[in-house]
Design a protein around this motif. Structure first.
Motif, PDB file in Angstrom:
ATOM      1  N   TYR A 207       0.843  -1.203   0.000  1.00 42.50           N
ATOM      2  CA  TYR A 207       0.000   0.000   0.000  1.00 42.50           C
ATOM      3  C   TYR A 207       0.875   1.249   0.000  1.00 42.50           C
ATOM      4  CZ  TYR A 207      -4.269   2.620   1.527  1.00 42.50           C
ATOM      5  OH  TYR A 207      -5.352   3.457   1.640  1.00 42.50           O
ATOM      6  N   LEU A 208       1.985   1.202   0.736  1.00 48.47           N
ATOM      7  CA  LEU A 208       2.887   2.348   0.836  1.00 48.47           C
ATOM      8  C   LEU A 208       3.542   2.671  -0.499  1.00 48.47           C
ATOM      9  CD1 LEU A 208       4.109   4.373   2.900  1.00 48.47           C
ATOM     10  CD2 LEU A 208       5.999   2.776   3.182  1.00 48.47           C
ATOM     11  N   LEU A 209       3.643   1.713  -1.398  1.00 50.24           N
ATOM     12  CA  LEU A 209       4.218   1.988  -2.709  1.00 50.24           C
ATOM     13  C   LEU A 209       3.290   2.826  -3.580  1.00 50.24           C
ATOM     14  CD1 LEU A 209       5.776  -1.509  -3.538  1.00 50.24           C
ATOM     15  CD2 LEU A 209       7.005   0.585  -2.908  1.00 50.24           C
ATOM     16  N   LEU A 298      13.023  -4.760  -7.893  1.00 48.44           N
ATOM     17  CA  LEU A 298      11.723  -5.120  -8.454  1.00 48.44           C
ATOM     18  C   LEU A 298      11.757  -4.989  -9.975  1.00 48.44           C
ATOM     19  CD1 LEU A 298       9.271  -3.319  -5.973  1.00 48.44           C
ATOM     20  CD2 LEU A 298      10.264  -5.611  -5.835  1.00 48.44           C
ATOM     21  N   PRO A 299      11.048  -5.846 -10.691  1.00 47.32           N
ATOM     22  CA  PRO A 299      11.006  -5.768 -12.158  1.00 47.32           C
ATOM     23  C   PRO A 299      10.091  -4.632 -12.626  1.00 47.32           C
ATOM     24  CG  PRO A 299       9.627  -7.573 -11.410  1.00 47.32           C
ATOM     25  CD  PRO A 299      10.311  -7.025 -10.184  1.00 47.32           C
ATOM     26  N   VAL A 300      10.502  -3.408 -12.331  1.00 43.80           N
ATOM     27  CA  VAL A 300       9.724  -2.206 -12.643  1.00 43.80           C
ATOM     28  C   VAL A 300      10.533  -1.356 -13.614  1.00 43.80           C
ATOM     29  CG1 VAL A 300       8.825  -0.046 -11.681  1.00 43.80           C
ATOM     30  CG2 VAL A 300       8.477  -2.194 -10.456  1.00 43.80           C
ATOM     31  N   LYS A 301       9.904  -0.917 -14.694  1.00 44.49           N
ATOM     32  CA  LYS A 301      10.625  -0.088 -15.660  1.00 44.49           C
ATOM     33  C   LYS A 301      10.364   1.404 -15.482  1.00 44.49           C
ATOM     34  CE  LYS A 301       7.144  -0.677 -19.350  1.00 44.49           C
ATOM     35  NZ  LYS A 301       6.931  -1.217 -20.721  1.00 44.49           N
ATOM     36  N   TRP A 318       5.276  -2.132 -14.563  1.00 43.39           N
ATOM     37  CA  TRP A 318       6.102  -3.336 -14.509  1.00 43.39           C
ATOM     38  C   TRP A 318       6.822  -3.574 -15.836  1.00 43.39           C
ATOM     39  CZ3 TRP A 318       6.740  -5.290  -9.783  1.00 43.39           C
ATOM     40  CH2 TRP A 318       5.802  -4.939  -8.810  1.00 43.39           C
ATOM     41  N   ASP A 319       7.968  -4.173 -15.753  1.00 46.43           N
ATOM     42  CA  ASP A 319       8.792  -4.427 -16.935  1.00 46.43           C
ATOM     43  C   ASP A 319       8.299  -5.699 -17.626  1.00 46.43           C
ATOM     44  OD1 ASP A 319      10.760  -4.853 -18.827  1.00 46.43           O
ATOM     45  OD2 ASP A 319      12.379  -4.149 -17.533  1.00 46.43           O
ATOM     46  N   ASP A 320       7.528  -5.530 -18.695  1.00 46.28           N
ATOM     47  CA  ASP A 320       6.971  -6.687 -19.386  1.00 46.28           C
ATOM     48  C   ASP A 320       8.052  -7.515 -20.067  1.00 46.28           C
ATOM     49  OD1 ASP A 320       7.491  -4.664 -21.146  1.00 46.28           O
ATOM     50  OD2 ASP A 320       5.517  -4.654 -22.091  1.00 46.28           O
ATOM     51  N   ALA A 321       9.177  -6.890 -20.397  1.00 46.07           N
ATOM     52  CA  ALA A 321      10.269  -7.646 -21.025  1.00 46.07           C
ATOM     53  C   ALA A 321      10.805  -8.719 -20.082  1.00 46.07           C
ATOM     54  CB  ALA A 321      11.396  -6.699 -21.436  1.00 46.07           C
ATOM     55  N   ILE A 322      10.715  -8.462 -18.777  1.00 42.22           N
ATOM     56  CA  ILE A 322      11.165  -9.438 -17.786  1.00 42.22           C
ATOM     57  C   ILE A 322      10.036 -10.387 -17.413  1.00 42.22           C
ATOM     58  CG2 ILE A 322      12.021  -9.730 -15.433  1.00 42.22           C
ATOM     59  CD1 ILE A 322      13.457  -7.055 -15.716  1.00 42.22           C
ATOM     60  N   LEU A 323       8.883  -9.820 -17.062  1.00 40.77           N
ATOM     61  CA  LEU A 323       7.789 -10.644 -16.554  1.00 40.77           C
ATOM     62  C   LEU A 323       7.170 -11.533 -17.626  1.00 40.77           C
ATOM     63  CD1 LEU A 323       5.994  -8.129 -14.152  1.00 40.77           C
ATOM     64  CD2 LEU A 323       7.640  -9.924 -13.604  1.00 40.77           C
ATOM     65  N   SER A 324       7.277 -11.138 -18.891  1.00 40.31           N
ATOM     66  CA  SER A 324       6.675 -11.949 -19.950  1.00 40.31           C
ATOM     67  C   SER A 324       7.339 -13.311 -20.090  1.00 40.31           C
ATOM     68  CB  SER A 324       6.744 -11.211 -21.293  1.00 40.31           C
ATOM     69  OG  SER A 324       8.101 -10.997 -21.679  1.00 40.31           O
ATOM     70  N   ASN A 325       8.515 -13.467 -19.501  1.00 45.40           N
ATOM     71  CA  ASN A 325       9.220 -14.743 -19.563  1.00 45.40           C
ATOM     72  C   ASN A 325       8.803 -15.708 -18.457  1.00 45.40           C
ATOM     73  OD1 ASN A 325      10.909 -14.139 -21.847  1.00 45.40           O
ATOM     74  ND2 ASN A 325      12.072 -12.768 -20.504  1.00 45.40           N
ATOM     75  N   CYS A 326       7.994 -15.226 -17.510  1.00 38.51           N
ATOM     76  CA  CYS A 326       7.547 -16.096 -16.424  1.00 38.51           C
ATOM     77  C   CYS A 326       6.622 -17.182 -16.967  1.00 38.51           C
ATOM     78  CB  CYS A 326       6.782 -15.289 -15.376  1.00 38.51           C
ATOM     79  SG  CYS A 326       7.748 -14.044 -14.512  1.00 38.51           S
ATOM     80  N   LYS A 327       6.718 -18.353 -16.400  1.00 40.54           N
ATOM     81  CA  LYS A 327       5.741 -19.385 -16.728  1.00 40.54           C
ATOM     82  C   LYS A 327       4.508 -19.178 -15.860  1.00 40.54           C
ATOM     83  CE  LYS A 327       4.784 -24.269 -17.246  1.00 40.54           C
ATOM     84  NZ  LYS A 327       5.293 -25.663 -17.271  1.00 40.54           N
ATOM     85  N   PRO A 395      -8.150  -5.734 -18.158  1.00 38.43           N
ATOM     86  CA  PRO A 395      -7.047  -6.696 -18.052  1.00 38.43           C
ATOM     87  C   PRO A 395      -5.781  -6.026 -17.526  1.00 38.43           C
ATOM     88  CG  PRO A 395      -7.352  -6.054 -20.336  1.00 38.43           C
ATOM     89  CD  PRO A 395      -8.442  -5.371 -19.554  1.00 38.43           C
ATOM     90  N   ALA A 396      -5.271  -6.511 -16.431  1.00 38.43           N
ATOM     91  CA  ALA A 396      -4.028  -5.981 -15.856  1.00 38.43           C
ATOM     92  C   ALA A 396      -3.284  -7.128 -15.193  1.00 38.43           C
ATOM     93  CB  ALA A 396      -4.325  -4.863 -14.864  1.00 38.43           C
ATOM     94  N   LEU A 397      -3.182  -8.224 -15.917  1.00 38.06           N
ATOM     95  CA  LEU A 397      -2.544  -9.413 -15.363  1.00 38.06           C
ATOM     96  C   LEU A 397      -1.087  -9.145 -15.014  1.00 38.06           C
ATOM     97  CD1 LEU A 397      -3.133 -12.385 -14.711  1.00 38.06           C
ATOM     98  CD2 LEU A 397      -2.256 -12.952 -16.987  1.00 38.06           C
ATOM     99  N   ILE A 398      -0.433  -8.289 -15.787  1.00 43.28           N
ATOM    100  CA  ILE A 398       0.977  -8.015 -15.516  1.00 43.28           C
ATOM    101  C   ILE A 398       1.168  -7.361 -14.150  1.00 43.28           C
ATOM    102  CG2 ILE A 398       1.059  -5.709 -16.594  1.00 43.28           C
ATOM    103  CD1 ILE A 398       3.835  -6.640 -17.729  1.00 43.28           C
ATOM    104  N   ASP A 399       0.162  -6.596 -13.694  1.00 40.84           N
ATOM    105  CA  ASP A 399       0.255  -6.002 -12.357  1.00 40.84           C
ATOM    106  C   ASP A 399       0.163  -7.077 -11.278  1.00 40.84           C
ATOM    107  OD1 ASP A 399       0.223  -2.907 -12.637  1.00 40.84           O
ATOM    108  OD2 ASP A 399      -1.290  -3.591 -14.051  1.00 40.84           O
ATOM    109  N   MET A 400      -0.718  -8.055 -11.490  1.00 45.46           N
ATOM    110  CA  MET A 400      -0.830  -9.140 -10.510  1.00 45.46           C
ATOM    111  C   MET A 400       0.447  -9.965 -10.474  1.00 45.46           C
ATOM    112  SD  MET A 400      -4.797 -10.366 -11.059  1.00 45.46           S
ATOM    113  CE  MET A 400      -4.893 -11.251  -9.497  1.00 45.46           C
ATOM    114  N   VAL A 401       1.006 -10.260 -11.633  1.00 45.13           N
ATOM    115  CA  VAL A 401       2.260 -11.003 -11.687  1.00 45.13           C
ATOM    116  C   VAL A 401       3.388 -10.184 -11.053  1.00 45.13           C
ATOM    117  CG1 VAL A 401       3.995 -12.004 -13.227  1.00 45.13           C
ATOM    118  CG2 VAL A 401       1.562 -12.317 -13.724  1.00 45.13           C
ATOM    119  N   GLY A 402       3.375  -8.863 -11.298  1.00 42.36           N
ATOM    120  CA  GLY A 402       4.404  -7.991 -10.727  1.00 42.36           C
ATOM    121  C   GLY A 402       4.389  -7.997  -9.216  1.00 42.36           C
ATOM    122  N   TYR A 403       3.204  -7.861  -8.632  1.00 39.57           N
ATOM    123  CA  TYR A 403       3.142  -7.839  -7.165  1.00 39.57           C
ATOM    124  C   TYR A 403       3.506  -9.198  -6.570  1.00 39.57           C
ATOM    125  CZ  TYR A 403       1.629  -3.050  -6.710  1.00 39.57           C
ATOM    126  OH  TYR A 403       1.618  -1.674  -6.716  1.00 39.57           O
TER     127      TYR A 403
END
Length: 560
Positions: A207-209, A298-301, A318-327, A395-403
Motif C-alpha cells: 500500500y505504501l508503494l 523489483l522488475p519495474v521499468k 512493470w517491466d513486461d520484457a522481464i515478466l513476460s518470460n515467467c511461466k 485486463p491488468a494481469l501483468i500487475d498481478m504477476v508484478g506484485y
C-alpha cells in the motif's frame, strides 16, 4: 535574517515546566469540534480532552519504565504566526513531558513568528538557524542533526498534535521495542474544525508503494534514521515519503496506533488544501518510489503518477520484457468441461504478453483441484479462476504477476463488479466482531474508496477467490486444500494460512472482472471460515478498529 533575534528568543527561555497546567481548557475543546456531524460524535467519544484527564496521563507517564527523550523535527520557513502558535500550544499541552522541539529555520524572511517564542519560558523549545536556505529536505536534515533524543517525531510548522500523542507512543514502547511508529490522522479545515479523518491500516508495505499513507504522525528511532542517511536533498516535499520507504526496509519493529493523534492543517498554501500549490512534491514522490523499486530489485521499468486519482498517488509500471518470460499456470475451474473451456477462452486474450502459459481445465471438485495442484512443478505464478467469472473488464494481469514478484507477497487478488456494473468487492476485510466485509460492495464502479482502497494495490487479509493468484512455491507447502471442503472454503483457508505464516496478500484493483453473483453460494463457507479465524485468535491488521463492522464503505464505527 537576524541571528541576534534567534539568540535573544533562546535567551529568554527558562527552566522547562513538567506539564502545562492551565486552568483555561479552551484550547482543548478544539480537538472534539468537527464540521461533520458523524465525526463530531466520534471525536466527542474518543478525542475529548480535559485538564484533569491529561494530568492523569502525565502521572501515568511518571510510572513508565522507559521514558525516552523525543525530539520533534520541525523545519520552518515564514510560518503564519497564529498557526505556528497553535502548533506550539499543542506541544505544550502534551501529557508526556520528555520532549524537545528542534525548530530549524530555513532562513525565513518574515520573523514575526519569533514573537510567539519570545513569550515562552520553556527550554524544551529550541531554535536553530540553518546556515543557508536549503529547502524543506535540507532544513529537516539540519533539525535532525540538532536533535538529542533517542527518538525523533515529524511535525509541520502549522499542524497540531493531540495532547496524548507522545504519551501513546511511550505507552506502546513499554510493551515492545519500536523502530517506527505511526498513527491515524485527520485534517483541520480552514474554519478550524476537524474533518477528513484517515483511519489507517496496520503496516502495509505494498500500500505504501502507492502513496505515503503513514504520513502524520510518525516517530522513528533516531539511530535508524541516521543509519539510512536521514532526509535526502533532491526529494523536497516528499522527503518524509522517501525516508519512510528507506527506513522501514531496515526496521525490526513497526507499530501502528489506531487512533487520531495528528491534525494536518489545510492552510492557504499547504498541500492539504491545494494539491497544485507545490507541484514539485509529486515529481519527488515519483523519484522516491522509483528509487525504492531499484533498491529492492523489483522488475519495474518506470513509476508514474496515478492520474485517475488525486495527486500524490503513484503506479508501478512493470517491466513486461522481464515478466513476460515467467511461466504462468491457469486453473480454469468450471462446472463441467464445456464451462472450463469457456473460462480458458475468456482468459487467453489477457495473457498474450506472456510467452509461456498453460491452461488446465478442471471441475470444481476440490479433490480434482488438489490432484492438479500436485502436478505443478514450477515455482512461478499460478492463477485460479472459477465459473462465476463472466467478463474481463480491465485486463491488468501483468500487475498481478508484478506484485507476486515482491518478496513476502504470496497471494494476489483483484477487483470484481456485479452484473449491474457496481463494485462487488475490492478485497475482503474481517472485522473484530467476526464479519467478513466486501470492500465497497454495491457502490458505483468509479468510487475510488476511502484511502483509495478500491483503486490502488493494498494489503488485505483475504481476497475474493473467483480469480486469484499465488506461486507454485507456496503451493508446494501443501496449504491449499483437502478432499472434503468446497473450492471456496479451500481458497479462504489458504488465505488464512498465508496470514498465519507472516506472508502477505495484495488486492490489485487494476485487474477488474465481472462475476455472476447469482451463481455464488459461499455463505456457509464464510461462517465456517470466520469461526476458525476467531478460534485461532487471528485479527485483520489491515482493517482499522475505528471503522464500521456493519456497512462495507469504510465509514466510522457505528458504536461511537
Amino acid at each position: 535574517m537576524n541571528i541576534q533575534d534567534i539568540r535573544a528568543a533562546k535567551g529568554r527561555l527558562t527552566k522547562s515546566p513538567a506539564f502545562l497546567y492551565e486552568d483555561n481548557e479552551d484550547f482543548l475543546r478544539r480537538y472534539s469540534i468537527s464540521e461533520w456531524s458523524e465525526y463530531a460524535l466520534w471525536l466527542s467519544r474518543n478525542r475529548f480532552f480535559t485538564r484533569q484527564g491529561l494530568i492523569q496521563l502525565h502521572n501515568a507517564a511518571k510510572g513508565c519504565k522507559k521514558k525516552p527523550l523525543i525530539s520533534i523535527i520541525m523545519p520552518v520557513y515564514n510560518p503564519d504566526p497564529s498557526e505556528f502558535k497553535q502548533a506550539i500550544d499543542s506541544l505544550l499541552w502534551q501529557a508526556y513531558p520528555h520532549w524537545e522541539l528542534c525548530i530549524a529555520d530555513d532562513r525565513s524572511t518574515n520573523m514575526d513568528y519569533l514573537k510567539v517564542l519570545g513569550r515562552l519560558r520553556d527550554r524544551r523549545v529550541k531554535v536553530h538557524l540553518n546556515p543557508v536556505h536549503a529547502g524543506i529536505a535540507g532544513a529537516s536534515q539540519y533539525s535532525l542533526q540538532k536533535a538529542s533524543g533517542d527518538y525523533v517525531a515529524l511535525m509541520d510548522q502549522d499542524d497540531e498534535l493531540c495532547p496524548d500523542a507522545l504519551f501513546s507512543f511511550v505507552l506502546a514502547l513499554q510493551k515492545q521495542d519500536i523502530d517506527y511508529f505511526y498513527s491515524d490522522r485527520d485534517m483541520i479545515s480552514p474554519a478550524g474544525g476537524r474533518y477528513m479523518h484517515f483511519m489507517k491500516p496496520g503496516w502495509s508495505p505494498e500500500y505504501l508503494l502507492s502513496f505515503n499513507y503513514t504520513s502524520h504522525f510518525e516517530i522513528y528511532r533516531k539511530s535508524l534514521v541516521m543509519n539510512v542517511g536521514g532526509f535526502r536533498k533532491g526529494y523536497e516535499g516528499s522527503q518524509d515519503y522517501d525516508l519512510v520507504l528507506r527506513a522501514t526496509e531496515k526496521c525490526g519493529s513497526i507499530v501502528h496506533h489506531p487512533m487520531v493523534l495528528y491534525n494536518w492543517r489545510q492552510s492557504r498554501n499547504s498541500v492539504a488544501s491545494d494539491l497544485t500549490a507545490k507541484s514539485y512534491i509529486f515529481a519527488s514522490g515519483v523519484k522516491a518510489v522509483s528509487d525504492t523499486a531499484k533498491r529492492r530489485g523489483l522488475p519495474v521499468k518506470a513509476v508514474a503518477e496515478n492520474t485517475e486519482l488525486w495527486r500524490g498517488h503513484y503506479r508501478l509500471i512493470w517491466d513486461d520484457a522481464i515478466l513476460s518470460n515467467c511461466k504462468l499456470t491457469f486453473l480454469a475451474i468450471g462446472r463441467n468441461a464445456e464451462d472450463a473451456c469457456r473460462i480458458i477462452a475468456l482468459l487467453k486474450p489477457c495473457t498474450e504478453a506472456f510467452k509461456n502459459c498453460e491452461f488446465l481445465p478442471i471441475t470444481s471438485c476440490t479433490a480434482d483441484i488438489l490432484d492438479v495442484v500436485k502436478t505443478i512443478r514450477h515455482s512461478g505464478p499460478v492463477f485460479f479462476c472459477d465459473s462465476s467469472v463472466t467478463e474481463i473488464v480491465a485486463p491488468a494481469l501483468i500487475d498481478m504477476v508484478g506484485y507476486l514478484a515482491i518478496q513476502g507477497v504470496s497471494v494476489v487478488g483483484c477487483k470484481f463488479f456485479d452484473g449491474d456494473n457496481r463494485i462487488f468487492n475490492a478485497g475482503l476485510s474481517i472485522s473484530a466482531s467476526g464479519k467478513v466485509l466486501f470492500a465497497y460492495r454495491g457502490n458505483p464502479a468509479g468510487d475510488c474508496g476511502y484511502g483509495a482502497v478500491t483503486s490502488v494495490p493494498r494489503n488485505v487479509s483475504a481476497v475474493f477467490p473467483a480469480f486469484w493468484g499465488t506461486t507454485g512455491e507456496c503451493l508446494k507447502q501443501n496449504r491449499f486444500a483437502d478432499h472434503t471442503t468446497s473450492y471456496f472454503y479451500a481458497a479462504m483457508r489458504y488465505f488464512k494460512e498465508t496470514v498465519k505464516s507472516g506472508e502477505r496478500i495484495v488486492c490489485v484493483p487494476y485487474m477488474c472482472l465481472k462475476v455472476n453473483t447469482a451463481m455464488l453460494d459461499y455463505h456457509d463457507d464464510l461462517k465456517k471460515f470466520v469461526r476458525e479465524w476467531q478460534e485461532e485468535g487471528l485479527s485483520d491488521p489491515y482493517y482499522n478498529p475505528n471503522l464500521t463492522d456493519i456497512f462495507e464503505d469504510f465509514g466510522l464505527h457505528a458504536n461511537f
